[in-house]
Design a protein around this motif. Structure first.
Motif, PDB file in Angstrom:
ATOM      1  N   GLY A 265      53.423  42.819 116.517  1.00  0.00           N
ATOM      2  CA  GLY A 265      53.643  41.395 116.740  1.00  0.00           C
ATOM      3  C   GLY A 265      55.111  41.141 117.030  1.00  0.00           C
ATOM      4  O   GLY A 265      55.861  42.079 117.275  1.00  0.00           O
ATOM      5  N   PRO A 266      55.522  39.888 116.992  1.00  0.00           N
ATOM      6  CA  PRO A 266      56.917  39.554 117.292  1.00  0.00           C
ATOM      7  C   PRO A 266      57.876  40.099 116.238  1.00  0.00           C
ATOM      8  O   PRO A 266      57.544  40.169 115.064  1.00  0.00           O
ATOM      9  N   SER A 269      60.919  35.293 114.417  1.00  0.00           N
ATOM     10  CA  SER A 269      60.145  34.077 114.569  1.00  0.00           C
ATOM     11  C   SER A 269      61.025  32.854 114.410  1.00  0.00           C
ATOM     12  O   SER A 269      61.807  32.754 113.475  1.00  0.00           O
ATOM     13  N   ASP A 270      60.912  31.931 115.334  1.00  0.00           N
ATOM     14  CA  ASP A 270      61.636  30.678 115.209  1.00  0.00           C
ATOM     15  C   ASP A 270      60.740  29.602 114.639  1.00  0.00           C
ATOM     16  O   ASP A 270      61.186  28.533 114.261  1.00  0.00           O
ATOM     17  N   LEU A 272      58.280  29.875 112.132  1.00  0.00           N
ATOM     18  CA  LEU A 272      58.000  29.844 110.702  1.00  0.00           C
ATOM     19  C   LEU A 272      59.237  29.340 109.984  1.00  0.00           C
ATOM     20  O   LEU A 272      60.146  30.109 109.692  1.00  0.00           O
ATOM     21  N   THR A 273      59.279  28.051 109.725  1.00  0.00           N
ATOM     22  CA  THR A 273      60.502  27.510 109.152  1.00  0.00           C
ATOM     23  C   THR A 273      60.271  26.827 107.815  1.00  0.00           C
ATOM     24  O   THR A 273      61.212  26.505 107.124  1.00  0.00           O
ATOM     25  N   SER A 274      59.022  26.606 107.464  1.00  0.00           N
ATOM     26  CA  SER A 274      58.759  25.811 106.264  1.00  0.00           C
ATOM     27  C   SER A 274      57.454  26.265 105.636  1.00  0.00           C
ATOM     28  O   SER A 274      56.667  26.967 106.261  1.00  0.00           O
ATOM     29  N   PRO A 275      57.217  25.858 104.390  1.00  0.00           N
ATOM     30  CA  PRO A 275      55.928  26.173 103.763  1.00  0.00           C
ATOM     31  C   PRO A 275      54.768  25.629 104.590  1.00  0.00           C
ATOM     32  O   PRO A 275      53.695  26.219 104.626  1.00  0.00           O
ATOM     33  N   LEU A 278      54.023  27.979 107.445  1.00  0.00           N
ATOM     34  CA  LEU A 278      53.353  29.167 106.902  1.00  0.00           C
ATOM     35  C   LEU A 278      51.892  28.834 106.608  1.00  0.00           C
ATOM     36  O   LEU A 278      50.989  29.611 106.932  1.00  0.00           O
ATOM     37  N   ARG A 281      49.875  28.990 109.679  1.00  0.00           N
ATOM     38  CA  ARG A 281      49.545  30.367 110.059  1.00  0.00           C
ATOM     39  C   ARG A 281      48.376  30.904 109.224  1.00  0.00           C
ATOM     40  O   ARG A 281      47.486  31.584 109.723  1.00  0.00           O
ATOM     41  N   ARG A 368      52.317  36.775  96.486  1.00  0.00           N
ATOM     42  CA  ARG A 368      53.037  36.204  97.623  1.00  0.00           C
ATOM     43  C   ARG A 368      53.624  34.839  97.275  1.00  0.00           C
ATOM     44  O   ARG A 368      54.697  34.478  97.749  1.00  0.00           O
ATOM     45  N   LEU A 372      57.460  33.374  97.729  1.00  0.00           N
ATOM     46  CA  LEU A 372      57.730  32.102  98.404  1.00  0.00           C
ATOM     47  C   LEU A 372      58.471  31.143  97.474  1.00  0.00           C
ATOM     48  O   LEU A 372      59.427  30.488  97.862  1.00  0.00           O
TER      49      LEU A 372
ATOM     50  N   THR B  93      54.358  39.722 110.807  1.00  0.00           N
ATOM     51  CA  THR B  93      55.148  40.943 110.973  1.00  0.00           C
ATOM     52  C   THR B  93      56.318  40.909 110.000  1.00  0.00           C
ATOM     53  O   THR B  93      56.676  39.851 109.469  1.00  0.00           O
ATOM     54  N   ARG B 103      65.099  31.485 106.529  1.00  0.00           N
ATOM     55  CA  ARG B 103      65.174  30.054 106.847  1.00  0.00           C
ATOM     56  C   ARG B 103      64.993  29.203 105.610  1.00  0.00           C
ATOM     57  O   ARG B 103      65.690  28.221 105.421  1.00  0.00           O
TER      58      ARG B 103
END
Ligand SMILES: Nc1ncnc2c1ncn2[C@@H]1O[C@H](COP(=O)(O)OP(=O)(O)OP(=O)(O)O)[C@@H](O)[C@H]1O
Ligand SMILES: [Mg+2]
Lengths: 520, 298
Positions: A265-266, A269-270, A272-275, A278, A281, A368, A372, B93, B103
Motif C-alpha cells: 500500500g502507500p 498518508s496525508d 489519516l489525520t484524526s480518529p 481512522l 478507514r 490498538r 491510539l 501500511t 499527526r
C-alpha cells in the motif's frame, strides 16, 4: 490431524455456555409454538386456509403444507430456526478457525503437536455436532409435545441439514479472507442470498426458486406433510463439497494468510489525520457491505410487492394480521406487505450499529486503542468517530433499502419514509451497544448479540410462546411502536422523538462510563 | 532537579490481584531511566497508569507536572509511547500508521522519519498484518523517535528486534538523550540498560526494591571472586560473609559484599593464592539476586 481431540475439547470448553443457550432457544421456538397454537387457535383448518392465502405471510414463513397443529407451528417458526441456526453456525466456525488464526493463538497451537488441519476440524466437529444435536433435540421435543414422530424426525433432519450447509459455507469463507470479520461478512452474504431466494420463491409463487436456496431445501422437506427427507441429499452434497473445498484451500495456503495475496500500500498518508479518519478507514467496508446488501434486498423485495394478491378481510387470523400491520381500513394487502418488509428491514438493521460499535471493543482488546489513546486523543473523541458511523450509517443503510424498494414497488416516497421511520428504533439498539461498551465491556459482545436476537424474536416469536401478547411486546421492543406510515397511519413524532431521546440518553450514559473506566 | 515522572505509593489491584503495591518511581528530566523487574512485577501496569489508561487505586502520580488521569490528552501531546506488544491496524501500511500517530501527536519530522526508516530497514509500504513482531515494534519506534515529544515511554521496545536493530535502537536512544529528551525504558535486556541508563529502578511484586544510578547499585552488589589456592580451601567455606560458594579441588569461587572483600582476601592469602580473578559486579548479578529472591518468595 494430530491434536484434533485436544483442540475440540478446547472449543467445547469455550462454547459450553453459548451452545446450550441457543439450543434451548431453537427448541423453544419449535416446541413452544406447538403449545401456543394448541391453546390459541380454535379452528386449525380455517387458520391454515387463511395463512395459505396470505402471500405476505407465506413469503416470510413459507408454504403451508399441513393443516395440523404441528404442521402450522413448524410453518410459523421453521424458517427463522433454519436462518438463526445458519447464522450461529457461521459465527461459530469462523470464530474458532479464522478468528483463532487472526489472534495468533492458532500459531501457538500449530507450533505444538497439532496438525495443520486440526483447528478447522475441531471447529467443524463442534459446530456440526451441535447442528446434529439441534435436530435431535427438536425432534424429541416435538414428539414430546404430541407431534407425529416421523414428521418430527423429518423436521429435525431439515434443521440439522440447514446447520451443516452454513457450517460448510463458514468454513470456506474462513479460508478465503484474512480476518474473521470479513469471513463472517462473506458467509453472511451467502446466508442472505439464500434467504432472499427462498423468500422470493414463496412470495412470488415461483416455488422452483426454492431449489436454489439451502433454506429452501429444508422447506422442501415439508415436515408433517409428506416428510420428503430425500431433498436433504442436496444439503448433504452441498456440505460435502463445501468441506472438501475448505480443506483443499486450507492445505494450499499459509497459516495466517488468505488466498488473495496481500498487496503493498502507500508508504505515507496525508489523509489519516484524526480518529475520525481512522474510524472511516476501519468502518467503510462494513458500511459499504450493509448499504449494498440492503439496496439489493430492497430492490428484490420491493419488486415482489406488485405480485401480492389481495385477500378479503375475513377470518380471525386475517383480521389480526391487518390489525398488526395496517392502521386504516383502506390499507390494502400490498400496503401491509410493504410495511411488514420495511419493518423487518428495520429489525435486522439493528445489527449494523451494534457491529460497528463492537469494532471499538475489538480495538480495545487488540491493544490498538491503547496505542491510539497514548496520543493526544480523548476517549470521547475515539468513541465518537465510530459512533458517527453507527448512527449516520444506520440512516444510510435504511435509506438505501427504502429507495430501491420504493422504486421497485412503484411508491418511492411512501416506502422511503417508512424505511427512515425505522432509524430511531435502530438508534436505540446503538445506544444499548454504547452503554454495554461503557459499563460492561467484557460482556459487550454477548450483550449486543443478545439484544439483537431479543428484539428480533421477542414480539413475533418468543413473546407469544412465553404467553406474552404481541401487543405487550410494544413495551419491550421499539419497532412495533413506530407509526405505520406505509399502511395508513399518519406520521406522528411522539414515538420517533421519544426513541431518539432514549437513544441519546443511553449513548451519553455509555460515553460517560467509557470516560471513567479503565481500558481493559 | 526537575522530575518528569513522580510516582509515590502507587497501588493498583485487579480484583484480588494486587498488581502494584506502593510503588515509587522518579524519573528526572533529561535522563534515561531503566525500569526493571521480573515478569509480572508490574512494569506495564505502572506505565499504563502513567498513560491514564488505568486509574490508580491510591498513591500520587505526577507526569510532566500534571495528573495523568485527568489531564491525559494535554499530557499526551508531550510524550510518545511504544507498547511492549505492538498491535497495529491490519489493513493500514506501516507508513500510514507512522503518519497517523505522528499527526495525532502534532506532526513529525519528515527528514527524521525517512532517516529512521532507512536505519531500521523498515519497508513502510507493507500492510501491518504482514509485519513480524519486530517490524511492528519498529513502526511504533519510528513514530516515537520521529515525533518531537519531550518524554518517551518505552515498554520493552526491543523484545522483537535482532542484534543489529538492537544496536540501531541504542544509538537512537543515545541521540534522544543528546537532544535533551527524557526516556523511561522498561527492559529485560541488561546490556541495553547498562549501555543507556543513567539511573534504574528495580521493582518486584508491585513495589520498588532499589533505585539509583547504576554505579551506586553496583556498589551494593557483591563481587565474584575466583581463586586457585595452594591447598584445598576447607575452612574457608564456613566464613559467614561468603555467598554461593563453589569448591573444586584447590579452586574456590564465591560472592562477597565489597565491604567484606578485605577479610575474604586475607583468608585466601592465609591459605596461599596461586591465581586470582575478582570480577566487578555486573548488573546481571544484581538482577539475578533480586529476581531469585522474588522466586523464592512466590
Ligand atoms: N487487566 C488485568 N487484569 C488482571 N490482572 C492484570 C491485568 N493486567 C496486569 N495484571 C496482573 O498484574 C501483574 C503485573 O503485570 P504487568 O503486566 O504490569 O507486569 P510486567 O512487569 O509488565 O511483566 P512483563 O515483564 O512480563 O511484561 C501481573 O500479575 C498481571 O497478571
Ligand atoms: Mg510488561
Amino acid at each position: 490431524m494430530n491434536g484434533t481431540w485436544t483442540l475440540t475439547k478446547l472449543v467445547l470448553k469455550r462454547e459450553r455456555l453459548v451452545v446450550p443457550l441457543w439450543l434451548l432457544l431453537l427448541v423453544a421456538l419449535a416446541a413452544g409454538q406447538v403449545q401456543r397454537y394448541a391453546t390459541g387457535i380454535p379452528d386449525m383448518a380455517a387458520f391454515a386456509r387463511e395463512m395459505a392465502a396470505n402471500r405476505a405471510l407465506t413469503a416470510f414463513a413459507g408454504e403451508v403444507h399441513s393443516a395440523t397443529l404441528a404442521g402450522m407451528a413448524v410453518w410459523k417458526n421453521a424458517d427463522a430456526i433454519y436462518t438463526i441456526l445458519g447464522l450461529i453456525m457461521i459465527l461459530t466456525v469462523v470464530r474458532h478457525s479464522r478468528g483463532e488464526e487472526e489472534s495468533g493463538r492458532a500459531e501457538l497451537a500449530g507450533a505444538g503437536v497439532v496438525g495443520r488441519l486440526a483447528p478447522l476440524t475441531a471447529a467443524l466437529s463442534v459446530t456440526c455436532g451441535s447442528a446434529v444435536l439441534a435436530g435431535l433435540l427438536t425432534a424429541a421435543a416435538m414428539t414430546a409435545v404430541g407431534a407425529d414422530a416421523a414428521g418430527s424426525l423429518a423436521f429435525g433432519a431439515a434443521i440439522t441439514a440447514a446447520g451443516l450447509v452454513f457450517a460448510g459455507m463458514g468454513a470456506v469463507a474462513a479460508q478465503l479472507t484474512q480476518t474473521a470479520r470479513t469471513a463472517i461478512g462473506v458467509a453472511a452474504l451467502g446466508l442472505g442470498v439464500s434467504y432472499v431466494l427462498r423468500f422470493l420463491a414463496d412470495g412470488s409463487g415461483v416455488t422452483a426458486l426454492k431449489w436454489l436456496s439451502p433454506q429452501g431445501w429444508s422447506h422442501l422437506v415439508r415436515p408433517y406433510g409428506d416428510d420428503n427427507v430425500a431433498v436433504l441429499l442436496l444439503s448433504l452434497a452441498f456440505t460435502a463439497a463445501a468441506l472438501a473445498l475448505a480443506y483443499r484451500l486450507l492445505v494450499r495456503r499459509d497459516l495466517g494468510h488468505g488466498l488473495i495475496p496481500e498487496r503493498s500500500g502507500p508508504a505515507a498518508s496525508d489523509r489519516l489525520t484524526s480518529p475520525l479518519s481512522l474510524a472511516w478507514r476501519l468502518q467503510k467496508g462494513l458500511l459499504g457491505g450493509w448499504i449494498a446488501g440492503y439496496a439489493i434486498a430492497g430492490l428484490v423485495l420491493g419488486a415482489l410487492a406488485t405480485s401480492i394478491e389481495e385477500v378479503a378481510r375475513q377470518g380471525a387470523a386475517v383480521e389480526e394480521f391487518f390489525r398488526r400491520y395496517t392502521a386504516s381500513p383502506e390499507a390494502t394487502m400490498t400496503d401491509a406487505y410493504l410495511w411488514l418488509i420495511v419493518l423487518s428491514l428495520g429489525y435486522v438493521s439493528a445489527l449494523y450499529p451494534l457491529l460497528a460499535l463492537l469494532r471499538l471493543r475489538n480495538e480495545e482488546t487488540s491493544g490498538r486503542a491503547e496505542l491510539l489513546l497514548s496520543a493526544p486523543v480523548s476517549r470521547v473523541r475515539w468513541v465518537a468517530g465510530h459512533l458517527l458511523f453507527a448512527l449516520a450509517g444506520s440512516i444510510l443503510v435504511l435509506a438505501a433499502a427504502g429507495l430501491t424498494m420504493g422504486l421497485a414497488a412503484g411508491a418511492p416516497g411512501k416506502v422511503l419514509a417508512g424505511a427512515l421511520v425505522q432509524v430511531p428504533a435502530t438508534w436505540v439498539l446503538a445506544g444499548i451497544g454504547v452503554l454495554a461498551f461503557g459499563l460492561l465491556p467484557r460482556a459487550a459482545v454477548a450483550i449486543s448479540w443478545a439484544a439483537f436476537l431479543f428484539v428480533n424474536l421477542f414480539g413475533e416469536m418468543l413473546g407469544p410462546i412465553l404467553g406474552i401478547d404481541y401487543w405487550i411486546a410494544k413495551y419491550a421492543v421499539p419497532y412495533p411502536n413506530l407509526p405505520m406510515v406505509v399502511s395508513g397511519e399518519p406520521f406522528t413524532a411522539t414515538a420517533v422523538l421519544s426513541m431518539t431521546g432514549l437513544a441519546a440518553a443511553l449513548t451519553v450514559t455509555g460515553l460517560a462510563a467509557v470516560r471513567r473506566r479503565a481500558l481493559i | 532537579m526537575e522530575l518528569a515522572i513522580e510516582v509515590e505509593g502507587l497501588v493498583k489491584s485487579f480484583g484480588r490481584v494486587r498488581a502494584l503495591d506502593g510503588l515509587d518511581l522518579s524519573v528526572r528530566t533529561g535522563e534515561v531511566h531503566g525500569f526493571l523487574g521480573p515478569n509480572g512485577a508490574g512494569k506495564s501496569t505502572t506505565i499504563r497508569t502513567l498513560l491514564g489508561l488505568l486509574r490508580a487505586d491510591s498513591g500520587r502520580t505526577v507526569l510532566l507536572g500534571g495528573d495523568p488521569w485527568r489531564e491525559a490528552v494535554d499530557l499526551h501531546r508531550r510524550l510518545a509511547y511504544v507498547p511492549g506488544d505492538v498491535s497495529l491496524w491490519p489493513g493500514l501500511t506501516g507508513g500510514e500508521v507512522i503518519d497517523l500517530l505522528g499527526r495525532l501527536r502534532g506532526g513529525l519530522d519528515r527528514a527524521r522519519r525517512a532517516e529512521l526508516l532507512e536505519r531500521f530497514e523498515l519497508d513502510p509500504r507493507k500492510k501491518a498484518r504482514t509485519y513480524s513482531k519486530g517490524n511492528r515494534q519498529k513502526v511504533a519506534l519510528v513514530a516515537a523517535f520521529a515525533s518531537d515529544a519531550e518524554l518517551l515511554i518505552l515498554d520493552e521496545p526491543t523484545s522483537g528486534l535482532d542484534p543489529l536493530m538492537e544496536a540501531v535502537f541504542q544509538q537512537c536512544v543515545a541521540e534522544e538523550k543528546e537532544r535533551g529528551r527524557t526516556v523511561l525504558l522498561s527492559s529485560h535486556i541488561l546490556s541495553e540498560v547498562e549501555a543507556l541508563c543513567d539511573r534504574v529502578t528495580i521493582i518486584r511484586r508491585g513495589s520498588t526494591v532499589e533505585t539509583g544510578p547504576l554505579s551506586q547499585l553496583r556498589g551494593l552488589a557483591r563481587s565474584r571472586v575466583t581463586a586457585e589456592l595452594a591447598s584445598p580451601p576447607n575452612g574457608l567455606t564456613r566464613m559467614p560473609d561468603l555467598h554461593g560458594v563453589k569448591v573444586d579441588g584447590n579452586r574456590i569461587s564465591f560472592e562477597v559484599d565489597r565491604t567484606r572483600l578485605d577479610a575474604a582476601l586475607a583468608e585466601l592469602i592465609r591459605v596461599g593464592v596461586r591465581d586470582l580473578t575478582c570480577a566487578p559486579p555486573s548488573l546481571e548479578d544484581l538482577f539475578l539476586r533480586h529476581y531469585e529472591s522474588a522466586k523464592a518468595e512466590r
